[in-house]
Design an enzyme around this catalytic site. Sequence first.
Site, PDB file in Angstrom:
ATOM      1  N   THR A  64      12.539 -37.692 -49.517  1.00  0.00           N
ATOM      2  CA  THR A  64      12.815 -36.786 -48.814  1.00  0.00           C
ATOM      3  C   THR A  64      13.064 -37.002 -47.032  1.00  0.00           C
ATOM      4  O   THR A  64      11.996 -37.859 -46.684  1.00  0.00           O
ATOM      5  CB  THR A  64      12.581 -35.301 -49.653  1.00  0.00           C
ATOM      6  OG1 THR A  64      12.708 -34.219 -48.954  1.00  0.00           O
ATOM      7  CG2 THR A  64      10.576 -35.032 -49.201  1.00  0.00           C
ATOM      8  N   LYS A  68      14.764 -40.530 -46.100  1.00  0.00           N
ATOM      9  CA  LYS A  68      15.838 -41.536 -46.575  1.00  0.00           C
ATOM     10  C   LYS A  68      16.696 -42.532 -45.688  1.00  0.00           C
ATOM     11  O   LYS A  68      17.513 -43.693 -46.829  1.00  0.00           O
ATOM     12  CB  LYS A  68      17.403 -40.452 -47.074  1.00  0.00           C
ATOM     13  CG  LYS A  68      16.870 -39.091 -47.238  1.00  0.00           C
ATOM     14  CD  LYS A  68      17.844 -37.902 -47.803  1.00  0.00           C
ATOM     15  CE  LYS A  68      16.862 -36.829 -48.455  1.00  0.00           C
ATOM     16  NZ  LYS A  68      17.764 -35.646 -48.848  1.00  0.00           N
ATOM     17  N   ASP A 103      21.991 -36.471 -53.653  1.00  0.00           N
ATOM     18  CA  ASP A 103      22.811 -35.381 -52.744  1.00  0.00           C
ATOM     19  C   ASP A 103      23.955 -34.899 -52.871  1.00  0.00           C
ATOM     20  O   ASP A 103      24.112 -33.430 -52.982  1.00  0.00           O
ATOM     21  CB  ASP A 103      22.199 -35.326 -51.748  1.00  0.00           C
ATOM     22  CG  ASP A 103      20.386 -35.309 -50.967  1.00  0.00           C
ATOM     23  OD1 ASP A 103      20.258 -35.254 -52.113  1.00  0.00           O
ATOM     24  OD2 ASP A 103      20.346 -35.142 -50.284  1.00  0.00           O
ATOM     25  N   LEU A 216      22.640 -24.931 -47.727  1.00  0.00           N
ATOM     26  CA  LEU A 216      22.193 -26.133 -48.140  1.00  0.00           C
ATOM     27  C   LEU A 216      21.193 -26.102 -48.218  1.00  0.00           C
ATOM     28  O   LEU A 216      19.680 -26.897 -49.311  1.00  0.00           O
ATOM     29  CB  LEU A 216      21.937 -27.318 -47.720  1.00  0.00           C
ATOM     30  CG  LEU A 216      23.428 -28.894 -47.023  1.00  0.00           C
ATOM     31  CD1 LEU A 216      23.131 -29.864 -46.760  1.00  0.00           C
ATOM     32  CD2 LEU A 216      24.076 -27.943 -48.923  1.00  0.00           C
ATOM     33  N   TYR A 218      18.465 -22.946 -49.235  1.00  0.00           N
ATOM     34  CA  TYR A 218      17.493 -22.304 -49.672  1.00  0.00           C
ATOM     35  C   TYR A 218      16.908 -21.026 -49.858  1.00  0.00           C
ATOM     36  O   TYR A 218      15.919 -21.834 -49.560  1.00  0.00           O
ATOM     37  CB  TYR A 218      17.374 -22.762 -51.618  1.00  0.00           C
ATOM     38  CG  TYR A 218      16.273 -23.603 -51.988  1.00  0.00           C
ATOM     39  CD1 TYR A 218      16.715 -25.379 -51.761  1.00  0.00           C
ATOM     40  CD2 TYR A 218      14.944 -23.282 -52.072  1.00  0.00           C
ATOM     41  CE1 TYR A 218      15.706 -25.636 -51.405  1.00  0.00           C
ATOM     42  CE2 TYR A 218      13.858 -24.351 -51.715  1.00  0.00           C
ATOM     43  CZ  TYR A 218      14.472 -25.493 -51.659  1.00  0.00           C
ATOM     44  OH  TYR A 218      12.660 -26.697 -51.743  1.00  0.00           O
TER      45      TYR A 218
HETATM   46  N1  LIG Z   1      19.792 -28.096 -51.538  1.00  0.00           N
HETATM   47  C1  LIG Z   1      19.711 -29.607 -51.140  1.00  0.00           C
HETATM   48  O1  LIG Z   1      18.912 -30.049 -52.601  1.00  0.00           O
HETATM   49  C2  LIG Z   1      19.107 -30.176 -50.098  1.00  0.00           C
HETATM   50  C3  LIG Z   1      19.117 -31.547 -50.066  1.00  0.00           C
HETATM   51  C4  LIG Z   1      19.526 -31.854 -48.183  1.00  0.00           C
HETATM   52  C5  LIG Z   1      18.801 -30.966 -47.526  1.00  0.00           C
HETATM   53  N2  LIG Z   1      18.458 -29.750 -47.669  1.00  0.00           N
HETATM   54  C6  LIG Z   1      18.720 -28.940 -46.704  1.00  0.00           C
HETATM   55  O2  LIG Z   1      19.722 -29.318 -45.231  1.00  0.00           O
HETATM   56  C7  LIG Z   1      19.285 -28.957 -43.989  1.00  0.00           C
HETATM   57  C8  LIG Z   1      19.777 -29.651 -42.888  1.00  0.00           C
HETATM   58  O3  LIG Z   1      18.707 -31.305 -43.015  1.00  0.00           O
HETATM   59  P1  LIG Z   1      18.364 -32.123 -42.660  1.00  0.00           P
HETATM   60  O4  LIG Z   1      17.909 -33.669 -44.266  1.00  0.00           O
HETATM   61  O5  LIG Z   1      20.013 -32.794 -42.360  1.00  0.00           O
HETATM   62  O6  LIG Z   1      17.966 -32.434 -41.589  1.00  0.00           O
HETATM   63  P2  LIG Z   1      17.865 -33.026 -40.081  1.00  0.00           P
HETATM   64  O7  LIG Z   1      18.401 -34.350 -40.598  1.00  0.00           O
HETATM   65  O8  LIG Z   1      16.907 -33.192 -39.246  1.00  0.00           O
HETATM   66  O9  LIG Z   1      19.421 -32.696 -39.198  1.00  0.00           O
HETATM   67  C9  LIG Z   1      18.854 -31.371 -38.615  1.00  0.00           C
HETATM   68  C10 LIG Z   1      20.860 -30.830 -38.300  1.00  0.00           C
HETATM   69  O10 LIG Z   1      20.364 -29.536 -38.019  1.00  0.00           O
HETATM   70  C11 LIG Z   1      21.039 -28.895 -36.449  1.00  0.00           C
HETATM   71  N3  LIG Z   1      20.450 -28.049 -36.298  1.00  0.00           N
HETATM   72  C12 LIG Z   1      19.075 -28.057 -35.862  1.00  0.00           C
HETATM   73  N4  LIG Z   1      18.265 -26.482 -35.393  1.00  0.00           N
HETATM   74  C13 LIG Z   1      19.735 -26.363 -34.757  1.00  0.00           C
HETATM   75  C14 LIG Z   1      20.194 -24.909 -34.727  1.00  0.00           C
HETATM   76  N5  LIG Z   1      18.677 -24.230 -34.383  1.00  0.00           N
HETATM   77  N6  LIG Z   1      20.831 -24.633 -34.394  1.00  0.00           N
HETATM   78  C15 LIG Z   1      21.796 -25.519 -35.208  1.00  0.00           C
HETATM   79  N7  LIG Z   1      21.830 -26.691 -35.156  1.00  0.00           N
HETATM   80  C16 LIG Z   1      20.616 -27.020 -35.692  1.00  0.00           C
HETATM   81  C17 LIG Z   1      21.217 -30.389 -36.105  1.00  0.00           C
HETATM   82  O11 LIG Z   1      21.217 -30.653 -34.768  1.00  0.00           O
HETATM   83  P3  LIG Z   1      21.305 -32.028 -34.116  1.00  0.00           P
HETATM   84  O12 LIG Z   1      22.054 -33.099 -34.276  1.00  0.00           O
HETATM   85  O13 LIG Z   1      22.074 -30.702 -32.455  1.00  0.00           O
HETATM   86  O14 LIG Z   1      20.194 -32.142 -33.937  1.00  0.00           O
HETATM   87  C18 LIG Z   1      21.523 -31.752 -36.956  1.00  0.00           C
HETATM   88  O15 LIG Z   1      22.737 -31.413 -37.019  1.00  0.00           O
HETATM   89  C19 LIG Z   1      18.048 -28.925 -44.692  1.00  0.00           C
HETATM   90  O16 LIG Z   1      17.645 -27.207 -44.157  1.00  0.00           O
HETATM   91  C20 LIG Z   1      17.112 -28.981 -45.307  1.00  0.00           C
HETATM   92  O17 LIG Z   1      16.406 -27.914 -46.519  1.00  0.00           O
HETATM   93  C21 LIG Z   1      19.118 -29.043 -48.429  1.00  0.00           C
END
Ligand SMILES: NC(=O)c1ccc[n+]([C@@H]2O[C@H](COP(=O)([O-])OP(=O)(O)OC[C@H]3O[C@@H](n4cnc5c(N)ncnc54)[C@H](OP(=O)(O)O)[C@@H]3O)[C@@H](O)[C@H]2O)c1
Length: 274
Positions: A64, A68, A103, A216, A218
């Site tokens: 996680t 990744k 995913d 995504l 929860y």
């Molecule tokens: N349900 C599931 O199985 C599952 C699986 C994977 C992930 N998730 C969830 O998916 C979400 C994203 O995870 P990730 O791994 O992709 O994170 P990540 O790689 O850190 O990417 C974060 C993303 O969110 C944007 N962001 C962060 N804060 C923001 C704000 N205040 N306003 C607007 N955009 C914002 C970032 O934009 P910038 O590029 O501008 O920084 C980037 O696009 C998390 O909430 C995670 O818990 C869920």
Amino acid sequence: MPEADLYCVMGDPVAHSKSPRIHTLFAAQTGQAIRYEARRVPAGQLAGALRAFRAEGGRGCNITVPLKEEAFRLADHPTGRVLQARAANTLWFRDGIHADNTDGIGLLRDLRQNLGWEVGGMRLLILGAGGAVRGILGPLLEQGPELVVIANRTVRRARELAGEFAACGPVDACGFEALAGRRFDLVINGTSASLGGELPPLPEGLLAEGARCYDLMYAARPTPFLAWAAQWGAATSDGLGMLVEQAAESFCIWRGVRPDTAPVIALLRREMGG
Ligand SMILES: NC(=O)c1ccc[n+]([C@@H]2O[C@H](COP(=O)([O-])OP(=O)(O)OC[C@H]3O[C@@H](n4cnc5c(N)ncnc54)[C@H](OP(=O)(O)O)[C@@H]3O)[C@@H](O)[C@H]2O)c1
């Protein structure tokens, strides 16, 4: 009783991961003898952590945040899904490190089978351009949406991602302000904004009639994004189903048995108090 095979989830932070609970429920349901732990592994330390885990007899692990992409680089035998996403969330060990990314298939199972939401022919908006969006973009494009727009706070990251996946289907990129005047049938929030109780700046009129919105993330209570969507009359879902479905796909890869996800989703929902 046979000795239990060892699995784990590696990431940082990982203490609150629901993966140990989910895989323990799957094992009890299917009669598989496994032990599943959570291990904190900071960025840059995955190779050493995997070596130590394999020396202990570890059979496989989930990966996680923030590991990744590191897992992708360490894989000796990546699946097509990993090569496409350049990120891996499921590893197993046999003549080297095998890697898959579940995913995208997890999200699709939740959307299509659990919720009955189709992606084919839809105008799809994805908010965010981070690791999670990288994992789901290819499988979503394979469903044949009319178009996919990736909107991100840092527009450059959205453009890079759209460029990487251009050969897979009609995908475009922009910033949030460029969404004014556009309408979508399905909006997926893949930003981590909800974690901080925030909502990306979304314009009025973004949702077509009958639109559906999926976060995504929860939580027991609706995220800010889902509260916004409900206010505009959209059908909504958080990402708990995706979490359980991606875990089920990992479990199936490791053990050759597909667990029944519905009772596990329902139990976790009750335990979250939602
Ligand atoms: N349900 C599931 O199985 C599952 C699986 C994977 C992930 N998730 C969830 O998916 C979400 C994203 O995870 P990730 O791994 O992709 O994170 P990540 O790689 O850190 O990417 C974060 C993303 O969110 C944007 N962001 C962060 N804060 C923001 C704000 N205040 N306003 C607007 N955009 C914002 C970032 O934009 P910038 O590029 O501008 O920084 C980037 O696009 C998390 O909430 C995670 O818990 C869920």
